[in-house]
Write a protein that holds these residues in place. Sequence first.
Motif, PDB file in Angstrom:
ATOM      1  N   ASN A 181     -61.677 -12.007  -1.187  1.00  0.00           N
ATOM      2  CA  ASN A 181     -63.050 -12.492  -1.056  1.00  0.00           C
ATOM      3  C   ASN A 181     -63.317 -13.719  -1.914  1.00  0.00           C
ATOM      4  N   ALA A 182     -62.620 -13.811  -3.043  1.00  0.00           N
ATOM      5  CA  ALA A 182     -62.816 -14.952  -3.922  1.00  0.00           C
ATOM      6  C   ALA A 182     -62.146 -16.202  -3.391  1.00  0.00           C
ATOM      7  N   LEU A 183     -61.025 -16.032  -2.694  1.00  0.00           N
ATOM      8  CA  LEU A 183     -60.225 -17.193  -2.291  1.00  0.00           C
ATOM      9  C   LEU A 183     -60.566 -17.737  -0.915  1.00  0.00           C
ATOM     10  N   PHE A 184     -61.053 -16.893   0.002  1.00  0.00           N
ATOM     11  CA  PHE A 184     -61.196 -17.405   1.360  1.00  0.00           C
ATOM     12  C   PHE A 184     -62.278 -18.479   1.470  1.00  0.00           C
ATOM     13  N   GLY A 185     -63.294 -18.462   0.592  1.00  0.00           N
ATOM     14  CA  GLY A 185     -64.320 -19.502   0.620  1.00  0.00           C
ATOM     15  C   GLY A 185     -63.782 -20.863   0.183  1.00  0.00           C
ATOM     16  N   GLU A 200     -50.901  -6.495 -14.662  1.00  0.00           N
ATOM     17  CA  GLU A 200     -51.265  -6.301 -16.068  1.00  0.00           C
ATOM     18  C   GLU A 200     -52.737  -6.603 -16.318  1.00  0.00           C
ATOM     19  N   ASN A 201     -53.304  -7.491 -15.509  1.00  0.00           N
ATOM     20  CA  ASN A 201     -54.691  -7.907 -15.727  1.00  0.00           C
ATOM     21  C   ASN A 201     -55.546  -7.613 -14.500  1.00  0.00           C
ATOM     22  N   SER A 202     -55.229  -6.533 -13.792  1.00  0.00           N
ATOM     23  CA  SER A 202     -55.887  -6.245 -12.520  1.00  0.00           C
ATOM     24  C   SER A 202     -57.403  -6.109 -12.657  1.00  0.00           C
ATOM     25  N   THR A 203     -57.866  -5.443 -13.711  1.00  0.00           N
ATOM     26  CA  THR A 203     -59.304  -5.242 -13.888  1.00  0.00           C
ATOM     27  C   THR A 203     -60.023  -6.568 -14.114  1.00  0.00           C
ATOM     28  N   VAL A 204     -59.454  -7.387 -14.989  1.00  0.00           N
ATOM     29  CA  VAL A 204     -60.071  -8.689 -15.282  1.00  0.00           C
ATOM     30  C   VAL A 204     -60.046  -9.580 -14.050  1.00  0.00           C
ATOM     31  N   ILE A 205     -58.898  -9.625 -13.347  1.00  0.00           N
ATOM     32  CA  ILE A 205     -58.770 -10.467 -12.162  1.00  0.00           C
ATOM     33  C   ILE A 205     -59.743 -10.030 -11.086  1.00  0.00           C
ATOM     34  N   SER A 206     -59.870  -8.713 -10.888  1.00  0.00           N
ATOM     35  CA  SER A 206     -60.800  -8.201  -9.884  1.00  0.00           C
ATOM     36  C   SER A 206     -62.233  -8.597 -10.214  1.00  0.00           C
ATOM     37  N   HIS A 207     -62.597  -8.461 -11.504  1.00  0.00           N
ATOM     38  CA  HIS A 207     -63.960  -8.791 -11.924  1.00  0.00           C
ATOM     39  C   HIS A 207     -64.245 -10.283 -11.755  1.00  0.00           C
ATOM     40  N   VAL A 208     -63.307 -11.119 -12.210  1.00  0.00           N
ATOM     41  CA  VAL A 208     -63.490 -12.570 -12.110  1.00  0.00           C
ATOM     42  C   VAL A 208     -63.512 -13.016 -10.651  1.00  0.00           C
ATOM     43  N   ALA A 209     -62.602 -12.446  -9.846  1.00  0.00           N
ATOM     44  CA  ALA A 209     -62.554 -12.808  -8.428  1.00  0.00           C
ATOM     45  C   ALA A 209     -63.847 -12.431  -7.714  1.00  0.00           C
ATOM     46  N   GLY A 214     -66.308 -14.983  -5.879  1.00  0.00           N
ATOM     47  CA  GLY A 214     -66.663 -14.775  -4.483  1.00  0.00           C
ATOM     48  C   GLY A 214     -68.170 -14.729  -4.275  1.00  0.00           C
ATOM     49  N   LEU A 215     -68.888 -14.022  -5.147  1.00  0.00           N
ATOM     50  CA  LEU A 215     -70.342 -13.945  -5.049  1.00  0.00           C
ATOM     51  C   LEU A 215     -70.986 -15.313  -5.281  1.00  0.00           C
ATOM     52  N   THR A 216     -70.406 -16.106  -6.185  1.00  0.00           N
ATOM     53  CA  THR A 216     -70.925 -17.451  -6.447  1.00  0.00           C
ATOM     54  C   THR A 216     -70.796 -18.330  -5.208  1.00  0.00           C
ATOM     55  N   VAL A 217     -69.629 -18.244  -4.552  1.00  0.00           N
ATOM     56  CA  VAL A 217     -69.405 -19.040  -3.340  1.00  0.00           C
ATOM     57  C   VAL A 217     -70.374 -18.619  -2.236  1.00  0.00           C
ATOM     58  N   ILE A 218     -70.518 -17.302  -2.040  1.00  0.00           N
ATOM     59  CA  ILE A 218     -71.430 -16.806  -1.009  1.00  0.00           C
ATOM     60  C   ILE A 218     -72.869 -17.214  -1.326  1.00  0.00           C
ATOM     61  N   GLY A 219     -73.249 -17.115  -2.611  1.00  0.00           N
ATOM     62  CA  GLY A 219     -74.595 -17.535  -3.011  1.00  0.00           C
ATOM     63  C   GLY A 219     -74.837 -19.004  -2.737  1.00  0.00           C
ATOM     64  N   SER A 220     -73.842 -19.828  -2.982  1.00  0.00           N
ATOM     65  CA  SER A 220     -73.964 -21.260  -2.717  1.00  0.00           C
ATOM     66  C   SER A 220     -74.115 -21.529  -1.227  1.00  0.00           C
ATOM     67  N   LEU A 221     -73.358 -20.789  -0.412  1.00  0.00           N
ATOM     68  CA  LEU A 221     -73.463 -20.952   1.033  1.00  0.00           C
ATOM     69  C   LEU A 221     -74.847 -20.562   1.535  1.00  0.00           C
ATOM     70  N   ILE A 222     -75.397 -19.487   0.981  1.00  0.00           N
ATOM     71  CA  ILE A 222     -76.741 -19.053   1.370  1.00  0.00           C
ATOM     72  C   ILE A 222     -77.764 -20.133   1.040  1.00  0.00           C
ATOM     73  N   ALA A 223     -77.684 -20.671  -0.182  1.00  0.00           N
ATOM     74  CA  ALA A 223     -78.637 -21.699  -0.603  1.00  0.00           C
ATOM     75  C   ALA A 223     -78.503 -22.968   0.227  1.00  0.00           C
ATOM     76  N   SER A 224     -77.289 -23.247   0.699  1.00  0.00           N
ATOM     77  CA  SER A 224     -77.041 -24.493   1.427  1.00  0.00           C
ATOM     78  C   SER A 224     -77.377 -24.393   2.914  1.00  0.00           C
ATOM     79  N   TYR A 225     -77.158 -23.218   3.511  1.00  0.00           N
ATOM     80  CA  TYR A 225     -77.227 -23.123   4.964  1.00  0.00           C
ATOM     81  C   TYR A 225     -78.395 -22.310   5.511  1.00  0.00           C
TER      82      TYR A 225
END
Length: 262
Positions: free
Chosen positions: A101-105, A171-180, A184-195
């Motif tokens: 979800n973080a990368l496809f945007g 080794e960093n699955s929890t951190v990577i999941s949280h950051v990703a 992803g939410l930031t990208v989706i939020g930007s798309l909402i504001a733009s479109y």
Amino acid sequence: MVSKNKKSIFSNHEISMLGIRSNLVQASFSYERMHSPGWTWAQLPYCEKIYRDDPEGLKRVMTDNMEFINSSPPLYPILMGLLLTMEEEHVDSTTIKGLKNALFGPMAGIGDAIFWFTIMPIVGGISASIAKNGNVFGPILFFVVYLFWSRAPLAHFGYNLGTKAIDVIQENSTVISHVASILGLTVIGSLIASYVKMQLTIKIGAGNTVIDLQKQLLDKIFPNILPFAFVFLLFWLLRKNISPIWLIVVTFALSIVMAAIG
């Protein structure tokens, strides 16, 4: 810890075929799930091989893959290869979904800029110059680049990238999941504001003064409050298990009615 010397269960030919299968990712398309049916079909033989002794695991990964995804199809082999490595090593599903979800945007913008606006216009120009003299090699060159040459190497690139990064990811699955998830939410939020565009055209007279409800009232309270409220209304209805198809139909109907009455 995953051994860096662990042999892959997939051959080079199978990884190449993953890239070629990704060509049909848009063969099945809907506004509810966008590319996910084709995305799932492209990876199905590989997931069946990974989970051949685990029917429940196969059901889980297929359900996850059927979630909404919309990116640049030419770059899908990279993301497929990367996530396939993680499935092969049975990385936590939350991490895999969060990374997808973080990368496809961001990949959508990169893929369109590099593939459609750079590589294919160049290849198209070369192919057209060859074909204009009646040489059949022109269109063949174009389709070879589009269907095969670019897709298979990208699948290998994504798969090898995942192989090299798998230890760090686990080794960093929890951190990577949280950051990703945040990305992803930031990208989706930007798309909402733009479109997502909604505004009132109604003006109210008060004596000799005319008040623009949108600019002088709503925008003063909360800019873009109507798109914000409508998106969260749709989100709330989705959480209530209302079908996305019905929400799309209602959105179309509301758009027509509201445009008619201002």
